[in-house]
Design a protein around this motif. Structure first.
Motif, PDB file in Angstrom:
ATOM      1  N   LEU A 130       0.856  -1.188   0.000  1.00  0.00           N
ATOM      2  CA  LEU A 130       0.000   0.000   0.000  1.00  0.00           C
ATOM      3  C   LEU A 130       0.891   1.236   0.000  1.00  0.00           C
ATOM      4  O   LEU A 130       1.962   1.243   0.616  1.00  0.00           O
ATOM      5  N   HIS A 131       0.419   2.295  -0.662  1.00  0.00           N
ATOM      6  CA  HIS A 131       1.220   3.507  -0.797  1.00  0.00           C
ATOM      7  C   HIS A 131       1.001   4.507   0.330  1.00  0.00           C
ATOM      8  O   HIS A 131       1.571   5.602   0.274  1.00  0.00           O
ATOM      9  N   ASP A 132       0.194   4.165   1.332  1.00  0.00           N
ATOM     10  CA  ASP A 132      -0.086   5.139   2.388  1.00  0.00           C
ATOM     11  C   ASP A 132       0.335   4.647   3.771  1.00  0.00           C
ATOM     12  O   ASP A 132      -0.168   5.120   4.780  1.00  0.00           O
ATOM     13  N   ARG A 133       1.274   3.726   3.820  1.00  0.00           N
ATOM     14  CA  ARG A 133       1.760   3.238   5.108  1.00  0.00           C
ATOM     15  C   ARG A 133       3.092   2.524   4.932  1.00  0.00           C
ATOM     16  O   ARG A 133       3.416   2.029   3.857  1.00  0.00           O
ATOM     17  N   LEU A 134       3.850   2.494   6.017  1.00  0.00           N
ATOM     18  CA  LEU A 134       5.106   1.752   6.064  1.00  0.00           C
ATOM     19  C   LEU A 134       5.065   0.783   7.231  1.00  0.00           C
ATOM     20  O   LEU A 134       4.523   1.097   8.292  1.00  0.00           O
ATOM     21  N   VAL A 135       5.621  -0.375   7.039  1.00  0.00           N
ATOM     22  CA  VAL A 135       5.816  -1.350   8.110  1.00  0.00           C
ATOM     23  C   VAL A 135       7.269  -1.261   8.551  1.00  0.00           C
ATOM     24  O   VAL A 135       8.177  -1.266   7.714  1.00  0.00           O
ATOM     25  N   CYS A 136       7.515  -1.172   9.854  1.00  0.00           N
ATOM     26  CA  CYS A 136       8.869  -1.153  10.391  1.00  0.00           C
ATOM     27  C   CYS A 136       9.041  -2.280  11.392  1.00  0.00           C
ATOM     28  O   CYS A 136       8.129  -2.582  12.175  1.00  0.00           O
ATOM     29  N   MET A 137      10.197  -2.911  11.352  1.00  0.00           N
ATOM     30  CA  MET A 137      10.501  -4.005  12.274  1.00  0.00           C
ATOM     31  C   MET A 137      11.992  -4.021  12.539  1.00  0.00           C
ATOM     32  O   MET A 137      12.771  -3.320  11.871  1.00  0.00           O
ATOM     33  N   THR A 138      12.404  -4.791  13.489  1.00  0.00           N
ATOM     34  CA  THR A 138      13.836  -4.901  13.769  1.00  0.00           C
ATOM     35  C   THR A 138      14.531  -5.631  12.637  1.00  0.00           C
ATOM     36  O   THR A 138      13.911  -6.399  11.885  1.00  0.00           O
ATOM     37  N   GLY A 139      15.825  -5.390  12.534  1.00  0.00           N
ATOM     38  CA  GLY A 139      16.596  -6.098  11.525  1.00  0.00           C
ATOM     39  C   GLY A 139      16.556  -7.601  11.748  1.00  0.00           C
ATOM     40  O   GLY A 139      16.533  -8.384  10.783  1.00  0.00           O
ATOM     41  N   GLU A 140      16.537  -8.013  13.018  1.00  0.00           N
ATOM     42  CA  GLU A 140      16.472  -9.453  13.308  1.00  0.00           C
ATOM     43  C   GLU A 140      15.163 -10.062  12.793  1.00  0.00           C
ATOM     44  O   GLU A 140      15.156 -11.178  12.250  1.00  0.00           O
ATOM     45  N   ALA A 141      14.052  -9.323  12.964  1.00  0.00           N
ATOM     46  CA  ALA A 141      12.771  -9.843  12.485  1.00  0.00           C
ATOM     47  C   ALA A 141      12.760  -9.951  10.960  1.00  0.00           C
ATOM     48  O   ALA A 141      12.265 -10.939  10.394  1.00  0.00           O
ATOM     49  N   PHE A 142      13.316  -8.944  10.276  1.00  0.00           N
ATOM     50  CA  PHE A 142      13.352  -9.000   8.819  1.00  0.00           C
ATOM     51  C   PHE A 142      14.248 -10.137   8.345  1.00  0.00           C
ATOM     52  O   PHE A 142      13.948 -10.828   7.362  1.00  0.00           O
ATOM     53  N   THR A 143      15.341 -10.356   9.071  1.00  0.00           N
ATOM     54  CA  THR A 143      16.235 -11.472   8.743  1.00  0.00           C
ATOM     55  C   THR A 143      15.502 -12.801   8.887  1.00  0.00           C
ATOM     56  O   THR A 143      15.654 -13.705   8.053  1.00  0.00           O
ATOM     57  N   GLU A 144      14.674 -12.920   9.907  1.00  0.00           N
ATOM     58  CA  GLU A 144      13.908 -14.153  10.111  1.00  0.00           C
ATOM     59  C   GLU A 144      12.944 -14.383   8.947  1.00  0.00           C
ATOM     60  O   GLU A 144      12.758 -15.529   8.495  1.00  0.00           O
TER      61      GLU A 144
END
Length: 471
Positions: A130-144
């Protein structure tokens, strides 16, 4: 569409118990704008590019401020991958908004390749479809999330554009077929050359005759017929346009006189002929997002839609349909001039834009050649003594906030580009509607839907015109 995230992304995060924060913002065209509105650093954001070859699709994930290195991808996978067309991306990410490609391939069954440096980021943010929001997470979560993805050095910082090492931007296997690139000029040299240009290409003879006719207050239909009929291809293009359903004319149109007096009108035919005749000097490469095929398709649709909006809604703004058509037809003319003056640089720009479709073309060209098609096109139109509204439209059509002389025409072309980009055509802005332009023109999007639909309904005729112009 899930109210929070794209369906598959939402399900994938929930089933894996991944914690994340959601940053909502008004819709944006680029990740840089999304980062700014969410008060995040661009270095936190990652993006994805969908690639393909004969063996299938691959999702490449990289930092938002980097460019793909196709040679590194080839070395890693042994495949000559290229960016997919927009319809392929749309069908692959059917639960996402157009142009939003999530950097997680597993929910879509995609082989995924991630630039190694992404996993060193303490925080990772991305568009979740979606163009109206961003999801942010820790680098560890993205690595998982990418536990099963491949990792490699597949991207380079945007700053490498300024080094302009040709091999970094060409797709694998193409270098040998690009002898023209040996003639690249340094960026500073191009800036100086453009500033010092004292002799631009001469206007074609037919265009000069039409311009004189345009400036003659005593000119009439027969004068116009006499000039235009001297060019059979120009005559055929005007007749084809007059016969489209765009004008709801039920009678026969067999002659130029009929096209002028019964359907299009003197001013529209004059401006249409002027724009088509003016282009005959330039023979750029045919392929790519900036090549002649894409250029004339965008121009044909843009001119028709600009004319339609001016005819229906332009009276209070003094928007003349003929001038609107000319501005819509020629607004990207600077690309033709760039290819004429600097063939090597144009070839390179065409390749870089093709490989990075989500980076605004004006950003790429300023980094790569130190100038933009808007300033080049406007300068040529001034040299040719084209109408001032057209000059302004060429110079300001990427500037949503332009306010000044002839801003209605500049805003109209900006709006037309945005509407066509929504349909997968051209290089216009993406994201939220251009509120400033709509307000300035006194228009609502709902008023334009019918005109866009009418324009798209005439695809066959407009595509035929574009093919003939590009041939």
């Amino acid at each position: 569409m899930n109210p929070e995230l794209a369906n598959r992304i939402q399900t994938y995060l929930e089933t894996r118990g991944i914690a994340y924060r959601l940053h909502a913002h008004s819709p944006t065209e680029t990740l840089a704008e999304a980062a700014e509105r969410s008060q995040l650093g661009l270095q936190c954001l990652v993006r994805a590019v969908l690639l393909s070859d004969a063996r299938g699709l691959v999702l490449a994930v990289l930092p938002a401020n980097h460019l793909l290195d196709f040679h590194a991808i080839r070395e890693c996978l042994g495949r000559d991958l290229q960016p997919v067309d927009r319809p392929v991306a749309a069908s692959t990410f059917a639960d996402c908004e157009s142009g939003s490609v999530p950097p997680i391939g597993a929910p879509y069954g995609l082989t995924t390749l991630v630039h190694t440096a992404v996993f060193a980021q303490p925080t990772v943010c991305f568009e979740p479809g979606l163009h109206d929001r961003l999801v942010c997470m820790t680098g560890e979560a993205f690595t998982e999330l990418h536990r099963d993805s491949q990792r490699a050095e597949i991207a380079r910082p945007l700053s490498v554009l300024e080094s302009r090492d040709v091999r970094e931007f060409t797709l694998p296997g193409q270098w040998e077929r690009m002898p023209a690139l040996q003639g690249l000029h340094p960026v500073d040299d191009i800036r100086e050359r453009i500033t010092a240009i004292d002799r631009l290409p001469a206007m074609p003879a037919m265009a000069r005759r039409l311009l004189r006719l345009r400036n003659d207050p005593a000119a009439d239909v027969q004068d116009l017929v006499e000039v235009v009929s001297g060019d059979p291809s120009l005559t055929a293009q005007i007749l084809r346009y007059a016969r489209t359903g765009f004008f709801n004319y039920a009678g026969r149109v067999d002659t130029l006189d009929q096209a002028i007096t019964r359907v299009l009108g003197f001013e529209t035919v004059l401006n249409m002929a002027l724009g088509l005749a003016a282009s005959k000097t330039f023979r750029n490469p045919a392929d790519g997002p900036l090549g002649l095929q894409a250029f004339w398709r965008h121009a044909a649709y843009g001119a028709a839609l600009a004319q339609g909006i001016a005819s229906r809604h332009g009276h209070g703004l003094d928007l003349k349909p003929g001038v609107a058509y000319l501005a819509g037809l020629l607004h990207n003319f600077g690309f033709l001039l760039l290819g004429h003056l600097y063939r090597s640089e144009f070839f390179l720009l065409n390749k870089v834009v093709a490989a990075n479709p989500h980076i605004p073309v004006v950003l790429i060209e300023r980094r790569l050649i130190g100038a933009s098609h808007t300033e080049l096109g406007a300068r040529l139109m001034q040299e040719w003594a084209m109408p001032e509204p057209v000059v302004t439209a060429l110079r300001e059509h990427h500037n949503e906030m332009y306010s000044g002389a002839h801003d209605a025409y500049a805003g109209l072309v900006y709006l037309v580009d945005w509407l066509l980009r929504r349909e997968g055509l051209g290089d216009g802005a993406e994201g939220e509607p251009p509120t400033a332009v709509l307000t300035r023109l006194g228009l609502e999007l709902e008023q334009l839907d019918e005109l866009v639909e009418a324009c798209l309904h005439e695809r066959q005729g407009l595509d035929a015109m574009a093919r003939q112009l590009a041939a």
